[in-house]
Design a protein around this motif. Structure first.
Motif, PDB file in Angstrom:
ATOM      1  N   LEU A 104       0.838  -1.206   0.000  1.00  0.00           N
ATOM      2  CA  LEU A 104       0.000   0.000   0.000  1.00  0.00           C
ATOM      3  C   LEU A 104       0.874   1.258   0.000  1.00  0.00           C
ATOM      4  O   LEU A 104       0.553   2.244  -0.676  1.00  0.00           O
ATOM      5  CB  LEU A 104      -0.938   0.003   1.205  1.00  0.00           C
ATOM      6  N   ALA A 105       1.987   1.223   0.726  1.00  0.00           N
ATOM      7  CA  ALA A 105       2.910   2.358   0.735  1.00  0.00           C
ATOM      8  C   ALA A 105       3.507   2.589  -0.647  1.00  0.00           C
ATOM      9  O   ALA A 105       3.642   3.733  -1.101  1.00  0.00           O
ATOM     10  CB  ALA A 105       4.030   2.107   1.756  1.00  0.00           C
ATOM     11  N   PHE A 106       3.851   1.511  -1.319  1.00  0.00           N
ATOM     12  CA  PHE A 106       4.436   1.596  -2.662  1.00  0.00           C
ATOM     13  C   PHE A 106       3.422   2.173  -3.643  1.00  0.00           C
ATOM     14  O   PHE A 106       3.762   2.995  -4.497  1.00  0.00           O
ATOM     15  CB  PHE A 106       4.873   0.197  -3.093  1.00  0.00           C
ATOM     16  N   SER A 107       2.170   1.767  -3.506  1.00  0.00           N
ATOM     17  CA  SER A 107       1.100   2.311  -4.338  1.00  0.00           C
ATOM     18  C   SER A 107       0.929   3.806  -4.089  1.00  0.00           C
ATOM     19  O   SER A 107       0.781   4.599  -5.031  1.00  0.00           O
ATOM     20  CB  SER A 107      -0.208   1.569  -4.047  1.00  0.00           C
ATOM     21  N   ALA A 108       0.954   4.218  -2.812  1.00  0.00           N
ATOM     22  CA  ALA A 108       0.830   5.638  -2.477  1.00  0.00           C
ATOM     23  C   ALA A 108       2.007   6.437  -3.034  1.00  0.00           C
ATOM     24  O   ALA A 108       1.835   7.561  -3.524  1.00  0.00           O
ATOM     25  CB  ALA A 108       0.746   5.811  -0.956  1.00  0.00           C
ATOM     26  N   LEU A 109       3.204   5.857  -2.967  1.00  0.00           N
ATOM     27  CA  LEU A 109       4.380   6.529  -3.533  1.00  0.00           C
ATOM     28  C   LEU A 109       4.207   6.734  -5.036  1.00  0.00           C
ATOM     29  O   LEU A 109       4.529   7.797  -5.574  1.00  0.00           O
ATOM     30  CB  LEU A 109       5.634   5.694  -3.256  1.00  0.00           C
ATOM     31  N   HIS A 110       3.691   5.712  -5.721  1.00  0.00           N
ATOM     32  CA  HIS A 110       3.430   5.830  -7.151  1.00  0.00           C
ATOM     33  C   HIS A 110       2.444   6.960  -7.426  1.00  0.00           C
ATOM     34  O   HIS A 110       2.646   7.782  -8.329  1.00  0.00           O
ATOM     35  CB  HIS A 110       2.889   4.502  -7.682  1.00  0.00           C
ATOM     36  N   ILE A 127       9.763   5.392 -11.127  1.00  0.00           N
ATOM     37  CA  ILE A 127      10.727   5.195 -10.044  1.00  0.00           C
ATOM     38  C   ILE A 127      11.988   6.027 -10.266  1.00  0.00           C
ATOM     39  O   ILE A 127      12.639   6.448  -9.312  1.00  0.00           O
ATOM     40  CB  ILE A 127      11.101   3.701  -9.919  1.00  0.00           C
ATOM     41  N   VAL A 128      12.322   6.305 -11.520  1.00  0.00           N
ATOM     42  CA  VAL A 128      13.598   6.958 -11.858  1.00  0.00           C
ATOM     43  C   VAL A 128      13.419   8.407 -12.292  1.00  0.00           C
ATOM     44  O   VAL A 128      14.140   9.294 -11.840  1.00  0.00           O
ATOM     45  CB  VAL A 128      14.328   6.153 -12.962  1.00  0.00           C
ATOM     46  N   GLY A 129      12.472   8.658 -13.198  1.00  0.00           N
ATOM     47  CA  GLY A 129      12.290  10.008 -13.717  1.00  0.00           C
ATOM     48  C   GLY A 129      13.565  10.552 -14.333  1.00  0.00           C
ATOM     49  O   GLY A 129      14.296   9.829 -15.025  1.00  0.00           O
ATOM     50  N   ASP A 130      13.858  11.818 -14.048  1.00  0.00           N
ATOM     51  CA  ASP A 130      15.065  12.437 -14.611  1.00  0.00           C
ATOM     52  C   ASP A 130      16.260  12.311 -13.651  1.00  0.00           C
ATOM     53  O   ASP A 130      17.232  13.071 -13.743  1.00  0.00           O
ATOM     54  CB  ASP A 130      14.806  13.906 -14.940  1.00  0.00           C
ATOM     55  N   GLY A 131      16.189  11.325 -12.741  1.00  0.00           N
ATOM     56  CA  GLY A 131      17.249  11.165 -11.753  1.00  0.00           C
ATOM     57  C   GLY A 131      18.620  10.904 -12.335  1.00  0.00           C
ATOM     58  O   GLY A 131      19.633  11.377 -11.803  1.00  0.00           O
ATOM     59  N   GLY A 132      18.687  10.140 -13.421  1.00  0.00           N
ATOM     60  CA  GLY A 132      19.971   9.858 -14.055  1.00  0.00           C
ATOM     61  C   GLY A 132      20.632  11.123 -14.572  1.00  0.00           C
ATOM     62  O   GLY A 132      21.833  11.360 -14.348  1.00  0.00           O
TER      63      GLY A 132
END
Length: 300
Positions: A45-51, A257-262
């Motif tokens: 549920l936490a992972f879903s909320a993070l998404h 999960i990554v976005g523009d992090g790289g």
């Protein structure tokens, strides 16, 4: 109603979006095996909320707070009384460790600190969580062979080994490290980190060519704890190696999960180290429209 919303989103969007197959099943098909553990329910549920926090910028703070609260409950559940890993608990234990690692990775890369030094601190924490994943994996190894995760273990055993070959970018990086006369101890740590970068890339390249946006935990699972200590010290060589890892992250920029992090890691490392480290960062800062092409040039 809130938990129903989160659970529905988990099954319809969050887990399918990770594009992970375990033999003939996928992550959604794995959920019935996970719901037996209260800590796993809270973390899912936490992972879903993070998404959802990445999907709805206007409610980002709300969903991030919710994700933090649920994960806090999950970790407390996990630690209560000390977990004994056996045939029944090995699957949720391994998946819990893995998802907590991905959760931390997203929190580091997408919901990142503006200050690069603080970002590095947070990213090292993420790496240390991944070392915890490796510990759980190692403890549960024999039991996983007899579980629904057996196909995953087969992939890990087949793919995650260094065959002695380095791509052009990694080979140059290792030559620079060896020529810097850093001493045997530092050279050994950096050599291991570079070789494991290559291992991670070898596993990731076929997926990247196929257009997959999910690279798995990869390198953070493989690198040694001493390298993390060097990152905390802001050792330039350690930061350069991190920037080369970010090439893989750039290929996953479409992943929530990554976005523009790289891109952030590469540009921030360049700005932090300055022009005297330009030769070390030559491959990482190469400006190409297609990051997969750069991935193949550096690691192929």
């Amino acid at each position: 109603m809130l938990h129903i919303e989160l659970f529905y989103h988990l099954l319809s969007d969050t887990l399918p979006g990770l594009d992970v197959q375990l033999g003939e099943t996928d992550l959604v098909g794995l959920v019935p095996h996970l719901l037996k553990a209260p800590y796993m329910v809270n973390e899912l549920l936490a992972f879903s909320a993070l998404h959802l926090s990445t999907r709805h910028p206007e409610r980002c703070k709300y969903y991030r707070t919710l994700a933090t609260q649920l994960q806090t409950h999950a970790i407390a559940n996990f630690q209560e009384g000390g977990l004994v890993i056996d045939q029944e608990t090995c699957v949720p234990a391994v998946m819990f460790s893995s998802i907590v690692g991905l959760h931390a990775l997203c929190d580091s890369l997408v919901h990142r600190e503006k200050d690069f030094a603080h970002f590095v601190d947070k990213f090292v924490h993420c790496f240390r969580l991944h070392l915890g994943v490796r510990t759980v994996f190692t403890e549960a190894w024999a039991m996983i062979r007899q579980s629904v995760l057996k196909p995953l273990l087969a992939d890990v055993e087949r793919q995650h080994h260094f065959d002695g070959r380095l791509g052009l970018g990694c080979a140059k990086l290792l030559r620079l490290v060896q020529a810097a006369n850093l001493g045997d101890h530092l050279t050994r740590i950096y050599k291991q980190a570079i070789e494991q970068l290559q291992v991670s890339a070898n596993v990731f390249i076929p997926s990247a060519i196929a257009g997959s946006q999910f690279f798995g935990a990869g390198w953070p699972l493989l690198v040694c704890s001493e390298y993390n200590d060097l990152l905390l010290q802001r050792r330039p060589e350690a930061l350069v190696i991190l920037a080369h890892y970010a090439i893989m992250l750039q290929c996953c920029r479409g992943s929530w999960i990554v976005g523009d992090g790289g891109h952030y890691i590469i540009q921030s490392t360049r700005d932090w180290l300055g022009s005297e480290w330009a030769e070390w960062l030559e491959w990482a800062v190469t400006d190409v429209e297609d990051p997969v092409k750069l991935l193949l040039q550096v690691y192929g």
